[in-house]
Motif scaffolding. Structure first.
Motif, PDB file in Angstrom:
ATOM      1  N   PRO A   1      36.313  41.912  29.988  1.00 37.48           N
ATOM      2  CA  PRO A   1      35.623  42.960  30.754  1.00 37.48           C
ATOM      3  C   PRO A   1      35.183  42.496  32.140  1.00 37.48           C
ATOM      4  CG  PRO A   1      34.827  42.924  28.494  1.00 37.48           C
ATOM      5  CD  PRO A   1      35.698  41.720  28.658  1.00 37.48           C
ATOM      6  N   LEU A   2      34.819  41.205  32.288  1.00 36.68           N
ATOM      7  CA  LEU A   2      34.437  40.689  33.604  1.00 36.68           C
ATOM      8  C   LEU A   2      35.596  40.822  34.585  1.00 36.68           C
ATOM      9  CD1 LEU A   2      32.314  39.041  35.323  1.00 36.68           C
ATOM     10  CD2 LEU A   2      33.528  36.995  34.550  1.00 36.68           C
ATOM     11  N   VAL A   3      36.806  40.492  34.147  1.00 34.96           N
ATOM     12  CA  VAL A   3      37.979  40.571  35.012  1.00 34.96           C
ATOM     13  C   VAL A   3      38.372  42.021  35.242  1.00 34.96           C
ATOM     14  CG1 VAL A   3      40.420  39.957  35.217  1.00 34.96           C
ATOM     15  CG2 VAL A   3      38.793  38.308  34.287  1.00 34.96           C
ATOM     16  N   LEU A   4      38.333  42.845  34.194  1.00 33.57           N
ATOM     17  CA  LEU A   4      38.717  44.251  34.334  1.00 33.57           C
ATOM     18  C   LEU A   4      37.762  45.033  35.230  1.00 33.57           C
ATOM     19  CD1 LEU A   4      39.831  45.092  30.673  1.00 33.57           C
ATOM     20  CD2 LEU A   4      41.286  44.890  32.691  1.00 33.57           C
ATOM     21  N   GLY A   5      36.576  44.459  35.514  1.00 33.67           N
ATOM     22  CA  GLY A   5      35.642  45.114  36.422  1.00 33.67           C
ATOM     23  C   GLY A   5      36.161  45.222  37.843  1.00 33.67           C
ATOM     24  N   PHE A   6      37.127  44.352  38.226  1.00 33.24           N
ATOM     25  CA  PHE A   6      37.657  44.420  39.597  1.00 33.24           C
ATOM     26  C   PHE A   6      39.156  44.137  39.680  1.00 33.24           C
ATOM     27  CE2 PHE A   6      36.767  39.992  38.891  1.00 33.24           C
ATOM     28  CZ  PHE A   6      37.690  39.291  39.644  1.00 33.24           C
ATOM     29  N   ALA A   7      39.790  43.855  38.514  1.00 35.08           N
ATOM     30  CA  ALA A   7      41.206  43.486  38.537  1.00 35.08           C
ATOM     31  C   ALA A   7      41.959  44.259  37.455  1.00 35.08           C
ATOM     32  CB  ALA A   7      41.356  41.977  38.349  1.00 35.08           C
ATOM     33  N   THR A   8      43.173  43.823  37.131  1.00 35.65           N
ATOM     34  CA  THR A   8      44.072  44.567  36.249  1.00 35.65           C
ATOM     35  C   THR A   8      44.269  43.843  34.915  1.00 35.65           C
ATOM     36  OG1 THR A   8      46.059  43.464  37.085  1.00 35.65           O
ATOM     37  CG2 THR A   8      45.288  45.422  38.285  1.00 35.65           C
ATOM     38  N   LEU A   9      44.988  44.509  34.011  1.00 35.89           N
ATOM     39  CA  LEU A   9      45.290  43.928  32.716  1.00 35.89           C
ATOM     40  C   LEU A   9      46.156  42.678  32.866  1.00 35.89           C
ATOM     41  CD1 LEU A   9      44.924  44.345  29.661  1.00 35.89           C
ATOM     42  CD2 LEU A   9      47.033  45.703  29.672  1.00 35.89           C
ATOM     43  N   GLU A  10      47.068  42.679  33.844  1.00 32.73           N
ATOM     44  CA  GLU A  10      47.882  41.488  34.084  1.00 32.73           C
ATOM     45  C   GLU A  10      47.008  40.303  34.485  1.00 32.73           C
ATOM     46  OE1 GLU A  10      48.544  44.479  35.145  1.00 32.73           O
ATOM     47  OE2 GLU A  10      50.433  44.946  34.103  1.00 32.73           O
ATOM     48  N   ASP A  11      45.955  40.587  35.242  1.00 35.77           N
ATOM     49  CA  ASP A  11      45.036  39.507  35.640  1.00 35.77           C
ATOM     50  C   ASP A  11      44.260  38.971  34.439  1.00 35.77           C
ATOM     51  OD1 ASP A  11      45.669  39.599  38.414  1.00 35.77           O
ATOM     52  OD2 ASP A  11      44.433  41.400  38.607  1.00 35.77           O
ATOM     53  N   VAL A  12      43.952  39.848  33.477  1.00 32.03           N
ATOM     54  CA  VAL A  12      43.323  39.384  32.232  1.00 32.03           C
ATOM     55  C   VAL A  12      44.231  38.386  31.538  1.00 32.03           C
ATOM     56  CG1 VAL A  12      42.557  40.077  29.927  1.00 32.03           C
ATOM     57  CG2 VAL A  12      41.955  41.471  31.909  1.00 32.03           C
ATOM     58  N   GLY A  13      45.532  38.669  31.525  1.00 23.73           N
ATOM     59  CA  GLY A  13      46.488  37.748  30.934  1.00 23.73           C
ATOM     60  C   GLY A  13      46.505  36.409  31.649  1.00 23.73           C
ATOM     61  N   ARG A  14      46.401  36.420  32.971  1.00 22.22           N
ATOM     62  CA  ARG A  14      46.410  35.161  33.737  1.00 22.22           C
ATOM     63  C   ARG A  14      45.159  34.325  33.434  1.00 22.22           C
ATOM     64  NH1 ARG A  14      48.093  39.027  37.787  1.00 22.22           N
ATOM     65  NH2 ARG A  14      50.345  38.843  38.135  1.00 22.22           N
ATOM     66  N   ILE A  15      44.007  35.003  33.353  1.00 18.38           N
ATOM     67  CA  ILE A  15      42.770  34.280  33.043  1.00 18.38           C
ATOM     68  C   ILE A  15      42.815  33.746  31.620  1.00 18.38           C
ATOM     69  CG2 ILE A  15      40.267  34.470  32.819  1.00 18.38           C
ATOM     70  CD1 ILE A  15      41.314  34.550  35.707  1.00 18.38           C
ATOM     71  N   SER A  16      43.365  34.530  30.693  1.00 17.94           N
ATOM     72  CA  SER A  16      43.508  34.054  29.312  1.00 17.94           C
ATOM     73  C   SER A  16      44.440  32.852  29.247  1.00 17.94           C
ATOM     74  CB  SER A  16      44.042  35.185  28.426  1.00 17.94           C
ATOM     75  OG  SER A  16      43.131  36.257  28.381  1.00 17.94           O
ATOM     76  N   PHE A  17      45.476  32.849  30.096  1.00 17.36           N
ATOM     77  CA  PHE A  17      46.371  31.695  30.164  1.00 17.36           C
ATOM     78  C   PHE A  17      45.612  30.452  30.609  1.00 17.36           C
ATOM     79  CE2 PHE A  17      49.074  28.917  32.727  1.00 17.36           C
ATOM     80  CZ  PHE A  17      50.069  28.591  31.805  1.00 17.36           C
ATOM     81  N   ALA A  18      44.735  30.612  31.617  1.00 12.29           N
ATOM     82  CA  ALA A  18      43.930  29.479  32.086  1.00 12.29           C
ATOM     83  C   ALA A  18      43.036  28.958  30.960  1.00 12.29           C
ATOM     84  CB  ALA A  18      43.084  29.885  33.291  1.00 12.29           C
ATOM     85  N   GLY A  19      42.433  29.887  30.181  1.00 10.65           N
ATOM     86  CA  GLY A  19      41.620  29.463  29.043  1.00 10.65           C
ATOM     87  C   GLY A  19      42.447  28.755  27.985  1.00 10.65           C
ATOM     88  N   GLY A  20      43.634  29.284  27.707  1.00 12.07           N
ATOM     89  CA  GLY A  20      44.519  28.640  26.740  1.00 12.07           C
ATOM     90  C   GLY A  20      44.960  27.266  27.194  1.00 12.07           C
ATOM     91  N   LEU A  21      45.207  27.109  28.505  1.00  7.15           N
ATOM     92  CA  LEU A  21      45.569  25.800  29.047  1.00  7.15           C
ATOM     93  C   LEU A  21      44.431  24.806  28.851  1.00  7.15           C
ATOM     94  CD1 LEU A  21      47.652  24.122  30.626  1.00  7.15           C
ATOM     95  CD2 LEU A  21      46.559  24.906  32.749  1.00  7.15           C
ATOM     96  N   GLY A  22      43.199  25.285  28.995  1.00  2.83           N
ATOM     97  CA  GLY A  22      42.036  24.425  28.765  1.00  2.83           C
ATOM     98  C   GLY A  22      41.959  23.960  27.322  1.00  2.83           C
ATOM     99  N   VAL A  23      42.207  24.883  26.369  1.00  5.92           N
ATOM    100  CA  VAL A  23      42.182  24.508  24.954  1.00  5.92           C
ATOM    101  C   VAL A  23      43.296  23.517  24.656  1.00  5.92           C
ATOM    102  CG1 VAL A  23      42.356  25.362  22.587  1.00  5.92           C
ATOM    103  CG2 VAL A  23      41.157  26.714  24.294  1.00  5.92           C
TER     104      VAL A  23
END
Length: 453
Positions: free
Chosen positions: A235-257
């Motif tokens: 929801p933080l990302v969707l407040g100013f960006a798109t669903l594709e951007d949610v995927g990119r941020i989730s990728f960054a989180g997955g890379l961290g894990v």
């Protein structure tokens, strides 16, 4: 290690499949209804039923063959996802159908997860437990790394229907792996107590130790502040960006894990002061929580999501090693279940109350012309989603304070010294048999001496 690697590979496939579904279904609910409360309800129902059944699950894991319990959990999850898929494929799926199926899935995965975590010391020598827990975390990270790359594209190409097909097939593969792998017999003896007595004994073992009790309080408090921050990233990302951007941020989180798990795999974690390592990881984690909420900037949020995931993975890997080293193997299922129940008891508060209603409370404060627009708004910005950003900043401070207070608490600061490592269960069983034989051998000698007198 070969057996453990085979089991981990099977779990990797099933986790990727289930992670695709876990990524797609709540987003489908959020996009379909536009309700943050329904979005949060998905997370609550994925958690609470499993928590409530965990004491029973832990006792059953300790009582029976852990491989068979893993199989039962995987079969239950397979059946639940298949039922969800059939409803969707036939055009009969409604949003209310998802929630009872999610309850069943939560229970099945609780049995599977407890059996898997308890089986790691059964499959891996003690000196490699830290590395093995790194592999467990890395498997989760691989799923989180792959899923954002695939989920959005799959949603566009095959939809939720195709994703559920992949999920069902992944469980078939994991079940097949478990059917062909045998676990070594390292338990001390078969259970003779009743199931209730075993549950009570597990409670006494864990709750009766001041060090374990203090550690559980630490995680319970930590999760109040930490759980909403992971839930609200989308929801933080969707407040100013798109669903594709949610995927990119989730990728960054997955890379961290993934990289956190890889680090644990290579390093194995601290050898002595493990709980101090947990506290230090928590402090660094709080810093990245702060970074995530500072600005409406995708690169900054990506850095924050990466750091949060990396250090939470390190924290979880070291914590799992603590339990496996300090707790006898015959208690692992019950102690892990109790720890999960208490440490996660505050997650529904974070998911169900703090996340949706906290954001509703903070959001008006940073609207243009809001009460904090001229002060805090100069740093964090104003507009949609900035109240959620303020939550990240305030909760990051609360997490850091929790870690610092814990480090100054004597029970936790001396945990690694005061709580000794547990003896292996097969050694305990061997010593028990030795003592029994010694008593049997000494009894005829004592009787002969008595007759002579």
């Amino acid at each position: 290690m070969r057996r453990f690697a085979t089991v981990a590979a099977g779990q990797l496939v099933s986790i990727v499949g289930s992670s695709l579904t876990e990524f797609a279904v709540p987003l489908w609910i959020y996009i379909t209804t536009g309700s943050l409360a329904r979005f949060a309800l998905f997370s609550v129902l994925a958690l609470v039923p499993g928590m409530l059944v965990s004491p029973l699950a832990g006792a059953l894991v300790d009582r029976y063959d852990r491989r068979r319990v893993m199989l039962a959990g995987d079969v239950g999850a397979f059946g639940t996802q298949l039922a969800l898929g059939v409803l969707l494929w036939t055009g009969n799926l409604q949003i209310w159908h998802i929630y009872p199926l999610l309850v069943l899935l939560s229970v099945a995965l609780t049995f599977q997860r407890l059996a898997y975590n308890s089986a790691v010391p059964q499959l891996v020598p003690k000196r490699f437990l830290g590395h093995a827990n790194g592999v467990v975390q890395m498997v989760t990270g691989t799923a989180q790394l792959v899923v954002p790359l695939l989920a959005v594209g799959l949603m566009a190409v095959v939809g939720l229907e195709g994703i559920l097909v992949l999920d069902v097939v992944s469980y078939v593969f994991a079940i097949g792996v478990l059917l062909f792998v045998r676990f070594p017999r390292t338990m001390a003896w078969k259970r003779r107590e009743s199931l209730v007595a075993e549950m009570v004994e597990g409670w006494r073992f864990s709750w009766g130790n001041r060090g374990f009790r203090g550690m559980l309080f630490f995680f319970a408090v930590l999760n109040i502040f930490l759980s909403p921050l992971f839930l609200l990233i989308s929801p933080l990302v969707l407040g100013f960006a798109t669903l594709e951007d949610v995927g990119r941020i989730s990728f960054a989180g997955g890379l961290g894990v993934f990289l956190g798990g890889l680090t644990m795999t290579v390093w194995g974690g601290p050898r002595r002061r493990r709980l101090r390592g947990v506290m230090l990881s928590t402090l660094v984690l709080s810093l990245f929580c702060l970074v995530t909420g500072l600005r409406q900037s995708l690169p900054l949020i990506a850095v924050g999501a990466f750091g949060m995931s990396f250090w939470l993975t390190m924290l979880n890997g070291v914590y799992a090693t603590i339990i496996q080293v300090k707790v006898p193997q015959r208690f692992h299922g019950r102690v892990i279940a109790l720890n999960t129940l208490i440490a996660w008891s505050t997650l529904p508060i974070g998911f169900g109350l703090v996340a949706p209603y906290g954001s509703a409370l903070f959001e008006p404060l940073l609207t243009p012309g809001g009460p904090l627009a001229g002060t805090v708004g100069l740093v964090l910005g104003t507009g949609e989603g900035r109240g959620v950003g303020l939550m990240y900043v305030l909760f990051a401070v609360a997490i850091a304070v929790t870690a610092l207070v814990a480090m100054r608490t004597r029970t936790l600061s001396r945990f690694d010294v005061d709580v000794p490592d547990a003896l292996p269960d097969d050694l305990v069983g061997f010593q028990s048999i030795q003592r029994r034989h010694m008593r049997q051998e000494s009894q005829p000698v004592a009787e002969a001496a008595s007759l002579q007198r």
